[in-house]
Design a protein around this motif. Structure first.
Motif: not given
Ligand SMILES: Cc1cc2nc3c(=O)[nH]c(=O)nc-3n(C[C@H](O)[C@H](O)[C@H](O)COP(=O)(O)O)c2cc1C
Ligand code: FES
Lengths: 345, 187
Positions: A166-184
Protein backbone atom coordinates in the motif's frame (compact mmCIF):
# COMPACT_ATOMS: atom_id res chain seq x y z
CA UNK A 1 39.59 -1.44 19.11
CA UNK A 2 38.12 0.51 16.23
CA UNK A 3 34.45 -0.01 15.47
CA UNK A 4 33.71 -2.76 13.00
CA UNK A 5 30.69 -3.64 10.97
CA UNK A 6 28.77 -6.85 11.44
CA UNK A 7 26.38 -7.12 8.53
CA UNK A 8 23.41 -9.34 9.16
CA UNK A 9 20.51 -7.65 7.39
CA UNK A 10 22.80 -6.17 4.76
CA UNK A 11 25.10 -9.20 4.45
CA UNK A 12 23.65 -10.49 1.21
CA UNK A 13 22.45 -7.34 -0.46
CA UNK A 14 25.96 -5.95 -0.40
CA UNK A 15 27.42 -8.89 -2.29
CA UNK A 16 28.26 -8.06 -5.88
CA UNK A 17 25.81 -9.72 -8.22
CA UNK A 18 23.13 -10.16 -5.55
CA UNK A 19 19.72 -9.58 -7.15
CA UNK A 20 16.15 -9.14 -5.96
CA UNK A 21 14.72 -12.27 -7.60
CA UNK A 22 13.58 -15.32 -5.69
CA UNK A 23 16.16 -17.65 -7.27
CA UNK A 24 19.00 -15.54 -5.95
CA UNK A 25 17.39 -15.40 -2.50
CA UNK A 26 16.95 -19.18 -2.46
CA UNK A 27 20.59 -19.66 -3.46
CA UNK A 28 21.48 -17.70 -0.31
CA UNK A 29 19.46 -19.92 2.00
CA UNK A 30 16.22 -18.01 1.58
CA UNK A 31 12.95 -19.13 3.20
CA UNK A 32 14.71 -21.78 5.32
CA UNK A 33 13.82 -19.81 8.44
CA UNK A 34 10.16 -19.78 7.37
CA UNK A 35 10.32 -23.57 6.99
CA UNK A 36 11.61 -23.75 10.57
CA UNK A 37 8.88 -21.39 11.77
CA UNK A 38 5.90 -23.22 10.32
CA UNK A 39 7.20 -26.44 11.85
CA UNK A 40 6.84 -24.73 15.24
CA UNK A 41 3.64 -23.72 16.97
CA UNK A 42 2.83 -20.02 16.52
CA UNK A 43 3.23 -19.39 20.23
CA UNK A 44 6.67 -20.99 20.14
CA UNK A 45 7.71 -18.62 17.36
CA UNK A 46 6.54 -15.74 19.56
CA UNK A 47 8.61 -17.20 22.39
CA UNK A 48 11.75 -17.38 20.20
CA UNK A 49 11.32 -13.72 19.31
CA UNK A 50 10.79 -12.78 22.93
CA UNK A 51 13.89 -14.73 24.00
CA UNK A 52 15.89 -13.07 21.24
CA UNK A 53 15.48 -9.66 22.89
CA UNK A 54 14.73 -8.08 19.52
CA UNK A 55 13.49 -4.51 19.75
CA UNK A 56 11.58 -2.39 17.27
CA UNK A 57 13.41 -0.20 14.81
CA UNK A 58 10.70 2.34 14.05
CA UNK A 59 11.81 4.79 16.72
CA UNK A 60 10.62 3.77 20.17
CA UNK A 61 12.57 0.50 20.39
CA UNK A 62 9.76 -1.45 21.98
CA UNK A 63 10.50 -5.18 22.46
CA UNK A 64 9.00 -6.93 19.46
CA UNK A 65 8.08 -10.17 21.23
CA UNK A 66 6.28 -8.26 23.98
CA UNK A 67 4.33 -6.24 21.42
CA UNK A 68 3.10 -9.45 19.81
CA UNK A 69 1.97 -10.68 23.24
CA UNK A 70 -0.31 -7.67 23.61
CA UNK A 71 -2.29 -8.71 20.56
CA UNK A 72 -5.90 -9.21 21.54
CA UNK A 73 -6.61 -12.85 20.72
CA UNK A 74 -9.86 -13.11 22.66
CA UNK A 75 -12.09 -10.83 20.60
CA UNK A 76 -12.38 -13.39 17.82
CA UNK A 77 -11.77 -10.63 15.27
CA UNK A 78 -9.17 -11.24 12.55
CA UNK A 79 -5.66 -10.03 13.34
CA UNK A 80 -3.71 -7.91 10.89
CA UNK A 81 -0.01 -7.39 10.38
CA UNK A 82 1.01 -3.96 9.13
CA UNK A 83 4.60 -3.38 8.16
CA UNK A 84 5.68 0.21 8.48
CA UNK A 85 7.88 0.98 5.48
CA UNK A 86 6.94 4.64 5.44
CA UNK A 87 10.55 5.63 6.22
CA UNK A 88 9.89 9.33 6.49
CA UNK A 89 11.92 10.33 9.55
CA UNK A 90 14.45 12.82 8.15
CA UNK A 91 17.89 11.23 8.00
CA UNK A 92 16.56 7.68 7.95
CA UNK A 93 17.18 5.63 4.84
CA UNK A 94 17.86 2.07 6.03
CA UNK A 95 14.59 0.38 5.01
CA UNK A 96 14.98 1.57 1.42
CA UNK A 97 18.01 -0.72 1.04
CA UNK A 98 16.12 -3.78 2.22
CA UNK A 99 13.14 -3.05 -0.03
CA UNK A 100 15.12 -2.20 -3.16
CA UNK A 101 17.86 -4.79 -2.77
CA UNK A 102 16.60 -7.72 -0.71
CA UNK A 103 12.78 -7.69 -0.70
CA UNK A 104 12.48 -11.42 -0.02
CA UNK A 105 14.37 -11.10 3.25
CA UNK A 106 11.64 -8.78 4.50
CA UNK A 107 8.87 -10.93 3.02
CA UNK A 108 10.23 -14.00 4.76
CA UNK A 109 10.12 -12.14 8.07
CA UNK A 110 6.59 -11.01 7.28
CA UNK A 111 5.49 -14.58 6.62
CA UNK A 112 7.10 -15.71 9.89
CA UNK A 113 5.52 -12.87 11.84
CA UNK A 114 2.12 -13.44 10.26
CA UNK A 115 2.34 -17.11 11.24
CA UNK A 116 3.38 -16.20 14.78
CA UNK A 117 0.45 -13.85 15.31
CA UNK A 118 -1.86 -15.85 13.03
CA UNK A 119 -2.66 -12.94 10.73
CA UNK A 120 -4.23 -13.94 7.45
CA UNK A 121 -3.68 -10.57 5.90
CA UNK A 122 -0.58 -8.39 5.98
CA UNK A 123 -0.04 -4.92 4.57
CA UNK A 124 3.20 -3.22 3.72
CA UNK A 125 2.65 0.53 4.01
CA UNK A 126 5.40 1.92 1.84
CA UNK A 127 6.37 5.54 1.23
CA UNK A 128 4.48 6.88 -1.77
CA UNK A 129 7.76 8.12 -3.23
CA UNK A 130 9.16 4.56 -3.38
CA UNK A 131 7.45 4.06 -6.71
CA UNK A 132 9.78 1.42 -7.99
CA UNK A 133 10.26 -0.07 -4.53
CA UNK A 134 6.54 -0.86 -4.42
CA UNK A 135 6.85 -2.61 -7.78
CA UNK A 136 9.88 -4.61 -6.62
CA UNK A 137 7.89 -5.77 -3.59
CA UNK A 138 4.84 -6.64 -5.66
CA UNK A 139 6.92 -8.71 -8.02
CA UNK A 140 8.63 -10.45 -5.10
CA UNK A 141 5.26 -11.23 -3.50
CA UNK A 142 4.03 -12.79 -6.75
CA UNK A 143 7.20 -14.92 -6.94
CA UNK A 144 6.86 -16.02 -3.32
CA UNK A 145 3.20 -16.89 -3.81
CA UNK A 146 3.98 -18.98 -6.87
CA UNK A 147 6.42 -21.05 -4.78
CA UNK A 148 4.14 -21.38 -1.74
CA UNK A 149 6.07 -19.06 0.59
CA UNK A 150 3.13 -16.67 0.80
CA UNK A 151 -0.55 -16.78 -0.17
CA UNK A 152 -2.56 -19.97 0.10
CA UNK A 153 -1.39 -22.96 2.10
CA UNK A 154 2.10 -21.70 2.95
CA UNK A 155 4.65 -24.53 2.64
CA UNK A 156 1.87 -27.09 2.88
CA UNK A 157 0.99 -26.01 6.42
CA UNK A 158 -2.64 -25.27 5.59
CA UNK A 159 -2.05 -21.71 6.77
CA UNK A 160 -2.62 -18.83 4.36
CA UNK A 161 -1.57 -15.19 4.35
CA UNK A 162 -1.96 -12.54 1.67
CA UNK A 163 0.37 -9.54 1.51
CA UNK A 164 -0.66 -6.24 -0.06
CA UNK A 165 1.64 -3.32 -0.79
CA UNK A 166 0.00 0.00 0.00
CA UNK A 167 1.64 3.24 -1.14
CA UNK A 168 1.44 6.32 1.03
CA UNK A 169 0.93 9.86 -0.21
CA UNK A 170 4.02 11.76 0.91
CA UNK A 171 2.80 12.52 4.39
CA UNK A 172 5.24 12.30 7.31
CA UNK A 173 2.66 11.78 10.04
CA UNK A 174 1.44 8.58 8.39
CA UNK A 175 4.61 6.95 9.71
CA UNK A 176 3.02 7.13 13.15
CA UNK A 177 1.24 3.84 13.60
CA UNK A 178 -2.30 5.07 14.24
CA UNK A 179 -2.07 7.72 11.51
CA UNK A 180 -0.81 4.96 9.26
CA UNK A 181 -3.82 2.82 10.10
CA UNK A 182 -6.22 5.68 9.31
CA UNK A 183 -4.41 6.17 6.03
CA UNK A 184 -4.64 2.47 5.24
CA UNK A 185 -8.37 2.68 5.84
CA UNK A 186 -8.60 5.27 3.06
CA UNK A 187 -8.85 8.37 5.23
CA UNK A 188 -6.73 11.36 6.12
CA UNK A 189 -3.77 10.18 8.19
CA UNK A 190 -4.65 11.87 11.45
CA UNK A 191 -3.27 9.92 14.41
CA UNK A 192 -5.81 8.37 16.74
CA UNK A 193 -5.97 9.00 20.46
CA UNK A 194 -4.71 6.11 22.59
CA UNK A 195 -6.51 4.93 24.65
CA UNK A 196 -8.63 3.33 23.39
CA UNK A 197 -6.90 3.01 20.02
CA UNK A 198 -3.97 0.75 20.87
CA UNK A 199 -3.37 -1.03 17.58
CA UNK A 200 -2.92 -4.41 19.28
CA UNK A 201 -6.55 -4.15 20.39
CA UNK A 202 -8.28 -1.60 18.16
CA UNK A 203 -6.15 -1.25 15.05
CA UNK A 204 -6.93 -1.61 11.38
CA UNK A 205 -10.74 -1.80 10.85
CA UNK A 206 -10.91 -1.79 14.66
CA UNK A 207 -9.34 -5.24 14.70
CA UNK A 208 -6.21 -6.32 16.61
CA UNK A 209 -3.21 -5.18 14.60
CA UNK A 210 0.54 -5.45 14.94
CA UNK A 211 2.50 -2.57 13.44
CA UNK A 212 6.20 -3.24 13.04
CA UNK A 213 8.88 -1.34 11.20
CA UNK A 214 10.30 -2.96 8.05
CA UNK A 215 13.72 -3.72 9.54
CA UNK A 216 12.57 -5.94 12.44
CA UNK A 217 10.79 -8.05 9.83
CA UNK A 218 14.19 -8.75 8.31
CA UNK A 219 15.64 -9.27 11.82
CA UNK A 220 12.91 -11.81 12.65
CA UNK A 221 14.12 -14.00 9.82
CA UNK A 222 17.53 -14.12 11.52
CA UNK A 223 16.00 -14.74 14.93
CA UNK A 224 14.46 -17.92 13.54
CA UNK A 225 17.62 -18.83 11.63
CA UNK A 226 19.85 -18.49 14.73
CA UNK A 227 17.26 -19.41 17.34
CA UNK A 228 16.20 -16.84 19.93
CA UNK A 229 18.90 -17.63 22.51
CA UNK A 230 21.74 -17.50 19.94
CA UNK A 231 20.40 -14.28 18.43
CA UNK A 232 20.35 -12.71 21.90
CA UNK A 233 24.14 -13.12 22.00
CA UNK A 234 24.53 -10.63 19.15
CA UNK A 235 24.66 -7.16 20.63
CA UNK A 236 24.31 -6.62 24.34
CA UNK A 237 21.80 -7.67 26.98
CA UNK A 238 18.61 -5.72 26.48
CA UNK A 239 19.38 -4.76 22.93
CA UNK A 240 20.16 -7.57 20.56
CA UNK A 241 20.86 -7.95 16.89
CA UNK A 242 22.42 -5.27 14.76
CA UNK A 243 21.63 -1.61 14.31
CA UNK A 244 21.84 -0.03 10.91
CA UNK A 245 23.23 3.45 11.26
CA UNK A 246 22.47 5.85 8.47
CA UNK A 247 25.10 8.55 8.59
CA UNK A 248 24.60 11.63 6.49
CA UNK A 249 25.91 15.16 6.39
CA UNK A 250 29.44 16.47 6.13
CA UNK A 251 31.55 13.41 6.92
CA UNK A 252 34.00 11.79 4.53
CA UNK A 253 32.10 8.54 4.04
CA UNK A 254 28.39 9.01 4.72
CA UNK A 255 26.43 5.80 4.34
CA UNK A 256 24.77 2.91 6.08
CA UNK A 257 26.76 0.99 8.67
CA UNK A 258 25.49 -2.15 10.30
CA UNK A 259 26.99 -2.64 13.73
CA UNK A 260 26.20 -4.99 16.60
CA UNK A 261 23.81 -3.26 18.97
CA UNK A 262 25.69 -1.20 21.55
CA UNK A 263 29.16 -1.97 20.23
CA UNK A 264 30.24 1.49 19.11
CA UNK A 265 30.16 5.07 20.29
CA UNK A 266 29.22 7.94 18.01
CA UNK A 267 32.85 8.96 17.97
CA UNK A 268 33.89 5.54 16.69
CA UNK A 269 31.12 5.50 14.14
CA UNK A 270 31.88 8.96 12.81
CA UNK A 271 35.69 8.65 12.81
CA UNK A 272 36.56 4.96 12.34
CA UNK A 273 33.85 4.08 9.87
CA UNK A 274 32.90 7.40 8.30
CA UNK A 275 36.40 8.84 8.15
CA UNK A 276 35.64 11.90 10.27
CA UNK A 277 34.48 15.32 9.05
CA UNK A 278 35.35 16.62 5.62
CA UNK A 279 38.84 18.11 5.38
CA UNK A 280 39.19 21.49 7.00
CA UNK A 281 36.09 21.06 9.12
CA UNK A 282 35.37 19.84 12.58
CA UNK A 283 32.26 18.25 13.97
CA UNK A 284 29.98 20.71 15.69
CA UNK A 285 26.90 18.68 16.51
CA UNK A 286 25.00 15.60 15.51
CA UNK A 287 21.38 14.63 15.42
CA UNK A 288 21.52 11.12 16.83
CA UNK A 289 18.35 9.51 15.57
CA UNK A 290 16.55 11.42 12.89
CA UNK A 291 15.18 14.93 13.19
CA UNK A 292 12.83 13.94 16.02
CA UNK A 293 15.69 13.43 18.42
CA UNK A 294 17.52 16.09 20.35
CA UNK A 295 20.66 17.58 18.86
CA UNK A 296 23.89 16.57 20.63
CA UNK A 297 26.69 19.09 20.62
CA UNK A 298 30.27 17.85 20.74
CA UNK A 299 31.17 16.86 24.26
CA UNK A 300 27.59 17.09 25.41
CA UNK A 301 26.24 14.40 27.61
CA UNK A 302 22.96 12.79 26.92
CA UNK A 303 20.40 14.17 29.33
CA UNK A 304 17.32 12.22 30.09
CA UNK A 305 16.44 9.37 32.30
CA UNK A 306 19.89 7.92 31.78
CA UNK A 307 22.04 10.83 32.82
CA UNK A 308 25.18 8.73 33.15
CA UNK A 309 25.36 7.80 29.52
CA UNK A 310 28.74 8.80 28.17
CA UNK A 311 28.82 11.45 25.53
CA UNK A 312 29.97 10.06 22.30
CA UNK A 313 29.94 12.92 19.89
CA UNK A 314 33.56 13.59 20.55
CA UNK A 315 36.27 11.14 19.77
CA UNK A 316 35.58 9.20 22.90
CA UNK A 317 36.85 5.69 23.21
CA UNK A 318 34.54 4.47 25.89
CA UNK A 319 34.18 0.76 25.94
CA UNK A 320 30.56 -0.12 25.35
CA UNK A 321 28.65 0.26 28.55
CA UNK A 322 25.11 -0.61 29.34
CA UNK A 323 24.03 2.98 30.00
CA UNK A 324 25.27 3.90 26.64
CA UNK A 325 23.29 1.20 24.97
CA UNK A 326 20.28 2.13 26.95
CA UNK A 327 20.66 5.54 25.54
CA UNK A 328 21.10 4.14 22.11
CA UNK A 329 17.88 2.35 22.62
CA UNK A 330 15.77 5.15 23.99
CA UNK A 331 17.22 8.22 22.48
CA UNK A 332 18.28 6.94 19.15
CA UNK A 333 15.04 6.91 17.30
CA UNK A 334 15.89 5.40 14.00
CA UNK A 335 19.69 5.39 14.31
CA UNK A 336 20.26 8.13 11.83
CA UNK A 337 22.95 10.56 12.88
CA UNK A 338 23.31 13.55 10.59
CA UNK A 339 26.44 15.46 11.34
CA UNK A 340 26.64 19.15 11.06
CA UNK A 341 30.17 20.40 10.86
CA UNK A 342 31.75 23.74 10.91
CA UNK A 343 34.92 24.82 9.12
CA UNK A 344 37.67 24.75 11.69
CA UNK A 345 39.52 27.98 12.18
CA UNK B 1 -12.68 31.28 -28.89
CA UNK B 2 -9.54 29.61 -27.64
CA UNK B 3 -9.76 27.43 -24.61
CA UNK B 4 -6.72 27.28 -22.41
CA UNK B 5 -5.46 23.72 -21.96
CA UNK B 6 -6.32 23.65 -18.27
CA UNK B 7 -9.99 24.39 -18.83
CA UNK B 8 -10.36 21.81 -21.61
CA UNK B 9 -12.39 18.80 -20.52
CA UNK B 10 -10.08 16.07 -19.30
CA UNK B 11 -9.75 13.02 -21.52
CA UNK B 12 -11.21 9.72 -20.43
CA UNK B 13 -9.03 7.43 -18.35
CA UNK B 14 -7.14 4.76 -20.29
CA UNK B 15 -8.80 1.38 -20.67
CA UNK B 16 -5.90 -0.23 -18.73
CA UNK B 17 -6.62 2.06 -15.81
CA UNK B 18 -10.30 1.16 -15.81
CA UNK B 19 -9.46 -2.52 -16.10
CA UNK B 20 -7.04 -2.51 -13.15
CA UNK B 21 -9.38 -0.79 -10.72
CA UNK B 22 -11.63 -3.70 -9.64
CA UNK B 23 -8.60 -5.89 -8.84
CA UNK B 24 -7.19 -3.16 -6.60
CA UNK B 25 -10.48 -2.79 -4.72
CA UNK B 26 -10.71 -6.57 -4.25
CA UNK B 27 -7.32 -6.67 -2.47
CA UNK B 28 -8.75 -5.00 0.61
CA UNK B 29 -11.10 -6.36 3.30
CA UNK B 30 -12.87 -2.98 3.18
CA UNK B 31 -13.30 -1.16 -0.12
CA UNK B 32 -12.54 2.27 1.23
CA UNK B 33 -8.90 1.26 1.74
CA UNK B 34 -8.55 1.29 -2.03
CA UNK B 35 -9.00 5.08 -2.14
CA UNK B 36 -5.29 5.94 -2.18
CA UNK B 37 -4.18 3.21 -4.59
CA UNK B 38 -6.94 4.25 -7.01
CA UNK B 39 -5.91 7.89 -6.75
CA UNK B 40 -2.28 6.89 -7.50
CA UNK B 41 -3.57 4.91 -10.47
CA UNK B 42 -5.50 7.90 -11.83
CA UNK B 43 -2.62 10.26 -11.31
CA UNK B 44 -0.22 7.94 -13.08
CA UNK B 45 -2.67 7.86 -15.99
CA UNK B 46 -3.35 11.55 -16.53
CA UNK B 47 -0.80 13.32 -14.34
CA UNK B 48 -3.35 14.81 -11.97
CA UNK B 49 -6.77 14.08 -10.46
CA UNK B 50 -10.01 15.71 -11.70
CA UNK B 51 -13.39 16.07 -10.02
CA UNK B 52 -14.79 13.39 -12.31
CA UNK B 53 -11.97 11.04 -11.26
CA UNK B 54 -12.90 11.59 -7.62
CA UNK B 55 -16.52 10.73 -8.38
CA UNK B 56 -15.35 7.57 -10.13
CA UNK B 57 -13.14 6.56 -7.17
CA UNK B 58 -15.93 7.37 -4.70
CA UNK B 59 -18.32 5.10 -6.51
CA UNK B 60 -15.79 2.25 -6.66
CA UNK B 61 -15.00 2.36 -2.96
CA UNK B 62 -18.46 3.26 -1.70
CA UNK B 63 -17.89 6.69 -0.15
CA UNK B 64 -18.98 10.21 -1.07
CA UNK B 65 -16.90 12.27 -3.52
CA UNK B 66 -16.29 14.66 -0.62
CA UNK B 67 -14.55 11.88 1.32
CA UNK B 68 -12.27 11.29 -1.65
CA UNK B 69 -11.56 15.02 -1.93
CA UNK B 70 -10.58 15.00 1.74
CA UNK B 71 -7.93 12.42 0.94
CA UNK B 72 -6.72 14.21 -2.19
CA UNK B 73 -6.24 17.47 -0.31
CA UNK B 74 -4.49 15.84 2.68
CA UNK B 75 -1.66 14.00 0.92
CA UNK B 76 1.01 16.17 -0.71
CA UNK B 77 1.60 13.68 -3.53
CA UNK B 78 -1.90 14.07 -4.96
CA UNK B 79 -2.60 17.06 -7.18
CA UNK B 80 -5.64 18.48 -8.88
CA UNK B 81 -3.80 20.46 -11.54
CA UNK B 82 -1.51 19.46 -14.38
CA UNK B 83 2.22 19.95 -13.89
CA UNK B 84 5.21 20.17 -16.23
CA UNK B 85 6.39 17.27 -18.36
CA UNK B 86 9.12 16.52 -15.85
CA UNK B 87 8.53 16.80 -12.12
CA UNK B 88 11.80 17.79 -10.47
CA UNK B 89 11.90 17.55 -6.68
CA UNK B 90 14.98 18.66 -4.78
CA UNK B 91 15.33 17.46 -1.18
CA UNK B 92 15.79 20.36 1.20
CA UNK B 93 15.96 18.50 4.51
CA UNK B 94 19.03 18.87 6.72
CA UNK B 95 21.29 16.11 5.41
CA UNK B 96 20.85 17.24 1.81
CA UNK B 97 20.86 20.92 2.79
CA UNK B 98 24.27 20.46 4.46
CA UNK B 99 25.51 19.04 1.19
CA UNK B 100 24.30 22.00 -0.83
CA UNK B 101 20.70 21.45 -1.89
CA UNK B 102 19.81 25.14 -1.57
CA UNK B 103 22.65 26.19 -3.85
CA UNK B 104 21.63 23.41 -6.20
CA UNK B 105 18.07 24.73 -6.26
CA UNK B 106 19.26 28.23 -7.13
CA UNK B 107 21.33 26.89 -9.99
CA UNK B 108 18.54 24.66 -11.26
CA UNK B 109 16.12 27.59 -11.28
CA UNK B 110 18.44 29.23 -13.78
CA UNK B 111 19.36 26.15 -15.83
CA UNK B 112 15.76 25.00 -16.17
CA UNK B 113 14.37 28.52 -16.44
CA UNK B 114 11.87 27.68 -13.76
CA UNK B 115 11.33 29.36 -10.38
CA UNK B 116 10.96 26.99 -7.44
CA UNK B 117 7.40 25.96 -6.71
CA UNK B 118 6.34 26.72 -10.27
CA UNK B 119 6.15 25.28 -13.76
CA UNK B 120 8.42 26.65 -16.47
CA UNK B 121 6.69 28.85 -19.10
CA UNK B 122 7.22 26.18 -21.78
CA UNK B 123 5.54 23.58 -19.56
CA UNK B 124 8.61 21.35 -19.57
CA UNK B 125 9.50 21.40 -15.89
CA UNK B 126 7.88 21.73 -12.51
CA UNK B 127 10.56 22.44 -9.91
CA UNK B 128 9.92 21.94 -6.21
CA UNK B 129 11.59 21.56 -2.87
CA UNK B 130 10.48 18.45 -0.97
CA UNK B 131 11.25 17.04 2.46
CA UNK B 132 13.55 14.07 3.08
CA UNK B 133 13.02 11.32 0.51
CA UNK B 134 14.97 8.67 2.40
CA UNK B 135 18.24 8.69 0.50
CA UNK B 136 20.13 10.97 2.86
CA UNK B 137 23.60 9.43 2.53
CA UNK B 138 23.89 10.56 -1.09
CA UNK B 139 22.78 14.17 -0.84
CA UNK B 140 21.84 16.34 -2.46
CA UNK B 141 19.27 14.08 -4.04
CA UNK B 142 16.80 14.99 -6.75
CA UNK B 143 13.71 12.90 -7.45
CA UNK B 144 12.60 13.30 -11.05
CA UNK B 145 9.31 11.54 -11.85
CA UNK B 146 10.21 7.96 -10.89
CA UNK B 147 13.99 8.24 -10.79
CA UNK B 148 16.28 9.18 -7.94
CA UNK B 149 19.41 11.15 -8.78
CA UNK B 150 22.05 11.07 -6.06
CA UNK B 151 25.00 13.34 -5.26
CA UNK B 152 23.86 16.11 -7.58
CA UNK B 153 26.33 18.81 -6.65
CA UNK B 154 25.36 22.47 -7.08
CA UNK B 155 28.17 22.94 -9.59
CA UNK B 156 26.73 20.13 -11.72
CA UNK B 157 23.34 21.83 -12.13
CA UNK B 158 23.90 22.79 -15.78
CA UNK B 159 24.99 19.30 -16.75
CA UNK B 160 22.12 17.76 -14.82
CA UNK B 161 19.59 20.14 -16.42
CA UNK B 162 20.91 19.26 -19.88
CA UNK B 163 20.46 15.59 -19.06
CA UNK B 164 16.85 16.23 -18.01
CA UNK B 165 16.17 18.28 -21.15
CA UNK B 166 17.49 15.43 -23.29
CA UNK B 167 14.88 13.11 -21.79
CA UNK B 168 12.16 15.38 -23.23
CA UNK B 169 13.19 14.22 -26.70
CA UNK B 170 13.37 10.56 -25.75
CA UNK B 171 10.16 8.82 -26.86
CA UNK B 172 11.00 5.78 -24.73
CA UNK B 173 11.37 7.83 -21.52
CA UNK B 174 10.00 5.96 -18.54
CA UNK B 175 8.87 3.00 -20.59
CA UNK B 176 11.67 0.51 -20.04
CA UNK B 177 11.85 -1.53 -16.87
CA UNK B 178 14.56 0.01 -14.71
CA UNK B 179 18.01 -1.51 -14.54
CA UNK B 180 19.58 -2.17 -11.11
CA UNK B 181 21.90 0.59 -10.01
CA UNK B 182 20.35 3.26 -12.25
CA UNK B 183 18.42 6.33 -11.02
CA UNK B 184 15.25 4.67 -12.33
CA UNK B 185 15.91 1.65 -10.13
CA UNK B 186 16.18 3.81 -7.02
CA UNK B 187 13.17 5.98 -7.82
C1 LIG C 1 5.51 11.30 14.01
C2 LIG C 1 5.96 9.87 13.95
C3 LIG C 1 6.49 9.37 12.76
C4 LIG C 1 6.87 8.03 12.67
N1 LIG C 1 7.39 7.57 11.48
C5 LIG C 1 7.75 6.28 11.39
C6 LIG C 1 8.28 5.77 10.17
O1 LIG C 1 8.44 6.50 9.18
N2 LIG C 1 8.62 4.45 10.11
C7 LIG C 1 8.46 3.62 11.19
O2 LIG C 1 8.75 2.44 11.08
N3 LIG C 1 7.97 4.08 12.35
C8 LIG C 1 7.61 5.37 12.49
N4 LIG C 1 7.09 5.81 13.68
C9 LIG C 1 6.92 4.86 14.79
C10 LIG C 1 5.62 4.09 14.66
O3 LIG C 1 4.58 4.81 15.29
C11 LIG C 1 5.67 2.70 15.30
O4 LIG C 1 6.04 2.86 16.63
C12 LIG C 1 6.64 1.77 14.66
O5 LIG C 1 6.37 1.62 13.30
C13 LIG C 1 6.61 0.42 15.34
O6 LIG C 1 7.59 -0.43 14.80
P1 LIG C 1 8.72 -1.05 15.71
O7 LIG C 1 8.06 -1.78 16.84
O8 LIG C 1 9.46 -1.93 14.81
O9 LIG C 1 9.55 0.08 16.22
C14 LIG C 1 6.72 7.17 13.80
C15 LIG C 1 6.21 7.69 14.99
C16 LIG C 1 5.84 9.02 15.08
C17 LIG C 1 5.28 9.52 16.38
S1 FES D 1 17.66 14.57 3.86
FE1 FES D 1 17.58 14.53 1.71
S2 FES D 1 17.00 12.50 1.35
FE2 FES D 1 16.94 12.60 3.50
Amino acid sequence: MPAVERPLIYANLRKPGYTVDLDCYLRHGGYEALRKAVALKPEDVCKEVETSGLRGRGGAGFPTGMKWKFLDRKSGKPAYLVVNADESEPGTYKDRQIIYKDPHQMLEGIAITAWAIQAKQAFIYIRGEFIHGAKILERAIAEAKAKGFLGQNILGSGYSCEVVVHRGGGCYVCGEETGLIESLEGKRGYPRIKPPYFPAVLGLYNCPTIVNNAEPMAQVKHVLAFGGAEFAKIGIPGDSGTHIWGVSGLVKRPGLYEIEAGKATFGELLYDLCGGPLDGRKIKAIIPGGSSTKILKVGERFKGKLANAPSSTGRSRHPPRLQQHRRVRHGLGTAAPSSSTTPSR
Amino acid sequence: MHESPSSAPARALKPETLARAPGIVAQYPQKRSATMPLLHLVQEDRGHITKEDMHWVAELVGVTPMQVLEVVTFYPMFRQHPIGRRHVRVCRTLSCALRGSYALMENLEKSLNCPRGETSPDGDFTLEFVECIADCGCGPVVHVDASMHENVRPEDADKFAAQLKATLKDPAYGQHPPVPGTPEWNG
